[in-house]
Design a protein around this motif. Structure first.
Motif, PDB file in Angstrom:
ATOM      1  N   GLY A  28      -1.485  14.806  -3.942  1.00 47.75           N
ATOM      2  CA  GLY A  28      -1.325  13.443  -3.452  1.00 47.75           C
ATOM      3  C   GLY A  28      -0.147  12.690  -4.029  1.00 47.75           C
ATOM      4  N   ARG A  29       0.715  13.359  -4.795  1.00 49.72           N
ATOM      5  CA  ARG A  29       1.871  12.690  -5.395  1.00 49.72           C
ATOM      6  C   ARG A  29       3.080  12.776  -4.467  1.00 49.72           C
ATOM      7  NH1 ARG A  29       1.372  12.169 -11.013  1.00 49.72           N
ATOM      8  NH2 ARG A  29       3.350  11.035 -10.907  1.00 49.72           N
ATOM      9  N   GLU A  30       3.757  11.644  -4.283  1.00 49.95           N
ATOM     10  CA  GLU A  30       4.976  11.616  -3.500  1.00 49.95           C
ATOM     11  C   GLU A  30       6.118  12.214  -4.318  1.00 49.95           C
ATOM     12  OE1 GLU A  30       5.878   7.765  -2.018  1.00 49.95           O
ATOM     13  OE2 GLU A  30       3.885   7.440  -1.161  1.00 49.95           O
ATOM     14  N   PHE A  31       7.013  12.908  -3.633  1.00 51.60           N
ATOM     15  CA  PHE A  31       8.166  13.479  -4.314  1.00 51.60           C
ATOM     16  C   PHE A  31       9.378  13.408  -3.399  1.00 51.60           C
ATOM     17  CE2 PHE A  31       6.314  17.054  -2.004  1.00 51.60           C
ATOM     18  CZ  PHE A  31       7.422  17.683  -1.448  1.00 51.60           C
ATOM     19  N   SER A  32      10.552  13.506  -4.018  1.00 53.54           N
ATOM     20  CA  SER A  32      11.796  13.628  -3.258  1.00 53.54           C
ATOM     21  C   SER A  32      12.579  14.800  -3.822  1.00 53.54           C
ATOM     22  CB  SER A  32      12.631  12.343  -3.348  1.00 53.54           C
ATOM     23  OG  SER A  32      13.044  12.110  -4.683  1.00 53.54           O
ATOM     24  N   SER A  33      13.408  15.388  -2.996  1.00 56.95           N
ATOM     25  CA  SER A  33      14.240  16.498  -3.448  1.00 56.95           C
ATOM     26  C   SER A  33      15.637  16.345  -2.870  1.00 56.95           C
ATOM     27  CB  SER A  33      13.640  17.845  -3.040  1.00 56.95           C
ATOM     28  OG  SER A  33      13.747  18.034  -1.642  1.00 56.95           O
ATOM     29  N   THR A  34      16.620  16.695  -3.679  1.00 62.05           N
ATOM     30  CA  THR A  34      18.018  16.621  -3.271  1.00 62.05           C
ATOM     31  C   THR A  34      18.699  17.930  -3.638  1.00 62.05           C
ATOM     32  OG1 THR A  34      18.066  14.226  -3.672  1.00 62.05           O
ATOM     33  CG2 THR A  34      20.181  15.355  -3.472  1.00 62.05           C
ATOM     34  N   ILE A  35      19.384  18.511  -2.674  1.00 62.20           N
ATOM     35  CA  ILE A  35      20.151  19.729  -2.954  1.00 62.20           C
ATOM     36  C   ILE A  35      21.472  19.306  -3.588  1.00 62.20           C
ATOM     37  CG2 ILE A  35      21.269  21.755  -1.939  1.00 62.20           C
ATOM     38  CD1 ILE A  35      19.188  21.619   0.311  1.00 62.20           C
ATOM     39  N   THR A  36      21.652  19.635  -4.855  1.00 61.98           N
ATOM     40  CA  THR A  36      22.876  19.267  -5.563  1.00 61.98           C
ATOM     41  C   THR A  36      23.916  20.380  -5.548  1.00 61.98           C
ATOM     42  OG1 THR A  36      21.900  19.974  -7.663  1.00 61.98           O
ATOM     43  CG2 THR A  36      21.654  17.642  -7.055  1.00 61.98           C
ATOM     44  N   GLU A  37      23.484  21.583  -5.300  1.00 65.32           N
ATOM     45  CA  GLU A  37      24.388  22.721  -5.113  1.00 65.32           C
ATOM     46  C   GLU A  37      23.858  23.515  -3.933  1.00 65.32           C
ATOM     47  OE1 GLU A  37      25.830  26.797  -7.442  1.00 65.32           O
ATOM     48  OE2 GLU A  37      24.853  25.184  -8.559  1.00 65.32           O
ATOM     49  N   ASN A  38      24.679  23.700  -2.916  1.00 66.99           N
ATOM     50  CA  ASN A  38      24.209  24.283  -1.658  1.00 66.99           C
ATOM     51  C   ASN A  38      23.314  25.499  -1.879  1.00 66.99           C
ATOM     52  OD1 ASN A  38      25.635  22.366  -0.300  1.00 66.99           O
ATOM     53  ND2 ASN A  38      27.137  23.757   0.590  1.00 66.99           N
ATOM     54  N   LEU A  39      22.175  25.505  -1.160  1.00 70.45           N
ATOM     55  CA  LEU A  39      21.301  26.664  -1.192  1.00 70.45           C
ATOM     56  C   LEU A  39      21.904  27.771  -0.335  1.00 70.45           C
ATOM     57  CD1 LEU A  39      17.811  24.936  -0.748  1.00 70.45           C
ATOM     58  CD2 LEU A  39      19.073  25.398  -2.857  1.00 70.45           C
ATOM     59  N   VAL A  40      21.713  29.008  -0.750  1.00 69.19           N
ATOM     60  CA  VAL A  40      22.224  30.157  -0.005  1.00 69.19           C
ATOM     61  C   VAL A  40      21.047  30.976   0.481  1.00 69.19           C
ATOM     62  CG1 VAL A  40      23.612  32.253  -0.086  1.00 69.19           C
ATOM     63  CG2 VAL A  40      24.348  30.214  -1.355  1.00 69.19           C
ATOM     64  N   ARG A  41      20.986  31.170   1.788  1.00 70.27           N
ATOM     65  CA  ARG A  41      19.927  31.964   2.397  1.00 70.27           C
ATOM     66  C   ARG A  41      20.552  33.143   3.129  1.00 70.27           C
ATOM     67  NH1 ARG A  41      14.563  31.497   4.395  1.00 70.27           N
ATOM     68  NH2 ARG A  41      13.960  33.649   4.738  1.00 70.27           N
ATOM     69  N   ARG A  42      20.190  34.344   2.715  1.00 75.09           N
ATOM     70  CA  ARG A  42      20.672  35.565   3.347  1.00 75.09           C
ATOM     71  C   ARG A  42      19.553  36.148   4.199  1.00 75.09           C
ATOM     72  NH1 ARG A  42      25.287  36.962   0.426  1.00 75.09           N
ATOM     73  NH2 ARG A  42      25.478  35.783  -1.524  1.00 75.09           N
ATOM     74  N   ARG A  43      19.881  36.560   5.402  1.00 69.20           N
ATOM     75  CA  ARG A  43      18.853  37.064   6.300  1.00 69.20           C
ATOM     76  C   ARG A  43      18.239  38.370   5.811  1.00 69.20           C
ATOM     77  NH1 ARG A  43      19.538  35.253  11.776  1.00 69.20           N
ATOM     78  NH2 ARG A  43      18.512  33.231  11.863  1.00 69.20           N
ATOM     79  N   ASP A  44      18.917  39.088   4.909  1.00 73.47           N
ATOM     80  CA  ASP A  44      18.357  40.337   4.420  1.00 73.47           C
ATOM     81  C   ASP A  44      17.447  40.117   3.208  1.00 73.47           C
ATOM     82  OD1 ASP A  44      20.241  39.691   2.531  1.00 73.47           O
ATOM     83  OD2 ASP A  44      21.310  41.601   2.589  1.00 73.47           O
ATOM     84  N   CYS A  45      17.152  38.853   2.890  1.00 71.77           N
ATOM     85  CA  CYS A  45      16.260  38.519   1.773  1.00 71.77           C
ATOM     86  C   CYS A  45      15.398  37.341   2.195  1.00 71.77           C
ATOM     87  CB  CYS A  45      17.067  38.174   0.525  1.00 71.77           C
ATOM     88  SG  CYS A  45      16.056  37.680  -0.902  1.00 71.77           S
TER      89      CYS A  45
END
Length: 210
Positions: free
Chosen positions: A178-195
């Protein structure tokens, strides 16, 4: 107390990781099924108009139980797409109808829009997510995010496993406790389709005090 805040922070980070993973999982599943229809008896896939024509609505029906990509799924994912997603201005809106992954119900909306090329010639998309997960024990977690998703590798081939994306943006949500949170990407996330996991990047999570 410090221990209480740390516990809330841990739960929020775990929930954010779960929300992000399941959102990506359903998006990549939709991509694969739109492109190939996929082998096997499930899910059942229907198009409102002939496949390849746009605008079009795709219904992915997993029935009461369908094992796909290492997960047990049920219910329906419904996708409205205005044009091929490689075209600038194309958009895809995804909703759910009694849809579950491993017993976790998904509700809400995701909108992916092609916003053309960046200064380096990479395809960019805006990604809006407003999702709630309902867990088997009655708890829930919700998430609203605005991201920019840039394909930095693999766009020139038909091979999905060489695709690499960078993700920037921010999100807000409510964790299972029930806790509110916020998130900020400070360094671009990298998503590879093979993982199946994010391989690089930094996210700063702030739990909002009571």
């Amino acid at each position: 107390p410090t221990t209480s805040f740390d516990s809330a922070e841990l739960t929020s980070s775990e929930d954010l990781a779960t929300l992000e993973y399941l959102a990506n999982d359903s998006e990549e599943l939709v991509d694969a099924l739109i492109e190939t229809r996929g082998p096997g008896d499930c899910p059942e896939i229907t198009f409102e108009n002939p496949q390849g024509e746009f605008p079009n609505t795709l219904t992915i029906d997993f029935g009461d139980k369908c094992e796909r990509n290492g997960h047990v799924r049920s219910g329906k994912i419904i996708v409205y797409q205005t044009a091929p997603m490689l075209e600038s201005g194309a958009s895809r809106t995804t909703t759910f109808e009694n849809y579950f992954t491993d017993g976790i119900q998904h509700t809400g909306t995701k909108i992916l829009s092609n916003t053309g090329f960046d200064a380096d010639g990479n395809i960019t998309h805006t990604r809006f997510v407003n999702i709630e997960l309902l867990f088997p024990n009655g708890q829930s977690a919700s998430w609203t995010a605005d991201y920019i998703k840039t394909q930095v590798a693999g766009a020139g081939t038909d091979i999905r496993t060489d695709d690499v994306f960078e993700i920037a943006g921010s999100a807000t949500g409510v964790s299972r406790n029930g806790r509110e949170f916020s998130s900020t990407i400070t360094e671009n996330l990298v998503r590879r389709r093979d993982c199946r996991w994010i391989t690089d990047g930094t996210v700063v999570i702030e739990v909002i005090a009571d």
